[in-house]
Enzyme design. Structure first.
Site, short mmCIF file in Angstrom:
data_model
loop_
_atom_site.label_atom_id
_atom_site.label_comp_id
_atom_site.label_asym_id
_atom_site.label_seq_id
_atom_site.Cartn_x
_atom_site.Cartn_y
_atom_site.Cartn_z
N ARG A 74 46.10 24.11 5.84
CA ARG A 74 44.69 24.14 6.26
C ARG A 74 43.75 24.24 5.04
O ARG A 74 42.59 24.59 5.19
CB ARG A 74 44.46 25.32 7.21
CG ARG A 74 45.17 25.18 8.56
CD ARG A 74 44.64 26.18 9.55
NE ARG A 74 45.35 26.14 10.81
CZ ARG A 74 45.06 25.32 11.82
NH1 ARG A 74 44.06 24.47 11.70
NH2 ARG A 74 45.75 25.36 12.95
N ASP A 135 44.34 20.05 20.72
CA ASP A 135 43.14 20.56 21.40
C ASP A 135 42.27 19.46 22.00
O ASP A 135 41.40 19.74 22.82
CB ASP A 135 42.28 21.37 20.41
CG ASP A 135 43.00 22.61 19.91
OD1 ASP A 135 43.93 23.07 20.59
OD2 ASP A 135 42.63 23.12 18.84
N GLY A 178 43.76 26.78 22.31
CA GLY A 178 42.39 26.26 22.48
C GLY A 178 41.39 27.38 22.29
O GLY A 178 41.13 28.13 23.22
N HIS A 179 40.88 27.51 21.04
CA HIS A 179 39.90 28.58 20.77
C HIS A 179 38.52 28.21 21.28
O HIS A 179 37.78 29.07 21.74
CB HIS A 179 39.82 28.86 19.27
CG HIS A 179 40.81 29.89 18.84
ND1 HIS A 179 40.78 31.17 19.34
CD2 HIS A 179 41.87 29.84 18.02
CE1 HIS A 179 41.77 31.85 18.81
NE2 HIS A 179 42.46 31.06 18.02
N ARG A 300 52.94 22.89 20.35
CA ARG A 300 52.73 21.95 19.26
C ARG A 300 54.03 21.36 18.72
O ARG A 300 53.99 20.40 17.94
CB ARG A 300 52.02 22.66 18.09
CG ARG A 300 50.56 22.76 18.27
CD ARG A 300 49.77 22.97 17.03
NE ARG A 300 50.36 23.52 15.86
CZ ARG A 300 49.76 24.42 15.07
NH1 ARG A 300 48.58 24.88 15.41
NH2 ARG A 300 50.32 24.83 13.98
#
Ligand code: F6P
Length: 364
Positions: A74, A135, A178-179, A300
């Site tokens: 990330r 997402d 899913g934030h 995932r």
């Protein structure tokens, strides 16, 4: 005419990434005679010049494989943790790009990756992105690859939870990823026939949820499946979070900023176990036993669905064609059965959440 391209995968991994690498690579090599290299672990590998050969043999046999053969991270080009510091490493990435005489850099990722690619584009590189994430929250594309696979896994989980919830006359609260976007929870909740679906876009009233479960019991269904996004909030919590976020945005001066930031962090920490709390509250309010299942990274992992393989492959092939045509600074969006280049400037800073008047919400 483009001769050499680089590929990297960034952000959370997603089923279909290898299919996309293969799609881009096979079309670039086979149809346009390009030379393809991969960078390992996202933008960090580009910075550190860690590469992987991507010729015919490396691209074979990966269509069905989950994750990404390139590895991912990330890390952001302009905010890269290096030792004890966080540095802008854009320059090092430009050096690597130039070292290999690249004509384009393909970045496979979600909204964050599009933003990072846009930054590199503004720094002078030819970039092109493909939209992936379970997402499904990338703006300006019909769909992201990874979503369909996760939807299938989550739906199967809800199916399986039904029989045990039914047998024990229990509530089962199942948490999905899913934030900020509820596509996965809403989609799997509908496909799996969840009795209650809670998503971030629509803060919930716990009394209404409990009442719905009690009504089901009165009608003879002593069990209930509650599908909840990890980012779903009660109305009260959503209001506190919104207030804390506004305060943080409005804060002026170091001290006020620090205080507002700390308040937001404390709130986030307090809400960390919200799915467990939701389950406890429902036990109290309904008198039924409740259990929690957190699907987490299961959603995932593993082999991509046929739909994701197809989407990733066709977007990958379209990407190679666009590079051949000299089209850069775009995301290759899925549009119906086709693919369309969308300028990155129109993608970054946006997130595709579930519109409150969306058909899936009406259906639910
Ligand atoms: O890829 C997006 C996502 O799956 C989110 O839904 C989830 O909150 C997050 O990644 C988890 O990320 P990580 O694997 O870094 O914990």
């Amino acid at each position: 005419m483009a001769q050499s391209i680089g590929i990297l995968t960034a952000g959370g991994d997603s089923p279909g990434l290898n299919a996309a690498i293969r799609g881009v690579g096979k079309a670039a090599i086979g149809a346009y005679g390009m030379h393809v290299i991969g960078f390992r672990d996202g933008f960090r590998g580009l910075m550190q010049d860690r590469t992987m050969r991507l010729s015919g043999s490396e691209l074979s046999g990966i269509l069905t494989v989950g994750g990404t053969i390139l590895g991912t991270s990330r890390d952001k080009p302009n905010k890269m943790p290096v030792g004890n510091e966080v540095l802008d490493m854009t320059g090092a990435m430009i050096d690597t790009y130039r070292k290999y005489n690249l004509d384009a850099l393909v970045c496979l990722g979600g909204g964050g990756t599009a933003k990072n690619a846009y930054h590199l584009m503004q720094s002078g590189l030819n970039v092109i992105t493909l939209p992936k994430t379970i997402d499904n929250d990338v703006a300006m594309t019909d769909m992201t690859f990874g979503f369909d696979t996760a939807l299938g896994i989550a739906t199967e989980a809800i199916d399986r939870l039904h029989s045990t919830a039914h047998s024990h006359h229990r509530i089962i609260v199942v948490e999905l990823m899913g934030h900020n976007a509820g596509w996965l929870t809403l989609g799997a909740g509908l496909s799996g026939g969840a009795d209650v679906i809670l998503i971030p876009e629509l803060p919930y009233d716990i009394q209404v949820v409990a009442e719905a479960i009690k009504q089901r019991k009165l009608r003879g269904s002593g069990f209930s499946i509650v599908a909840v996004s990890e980012g779903a909030l009660s109305r009260e919590d959503a209001a506190s979070m919104a207030h804390a976020r506004t305060k943080k945005k409005e804060a002026e001066g170091e001290k006020a900023k620090g205080k507002a930031g700390a308040r937001l962090a404390t709130l986030e920490l307090q809400m960390k176990d919200r799915t467990l709390n939701l389950s406890r509250q429902l036990e109290e309010l309904t008198g039924l036993e409740s259990r929690v299942t957190i699907l987490g990274h299961l959603q995932r992992g593993g082999t991509p669905s046929a739909a994701d393989r197809l989407l990733a492959t066709r977007l990958g092939a379209a990407c190679a064609k666009l590079i051949h045509q000299g089209v850069f600074g775009v995301m290759v969006a899925a549009r119906g059965d086709g693919a369309e280049p969308v300028p990155l400037g129109e993608v970054v800073g946006k997130r595709k959440v579930v519109p409150l008047d969306h058909e899936w919400i009406q259906t639910a």
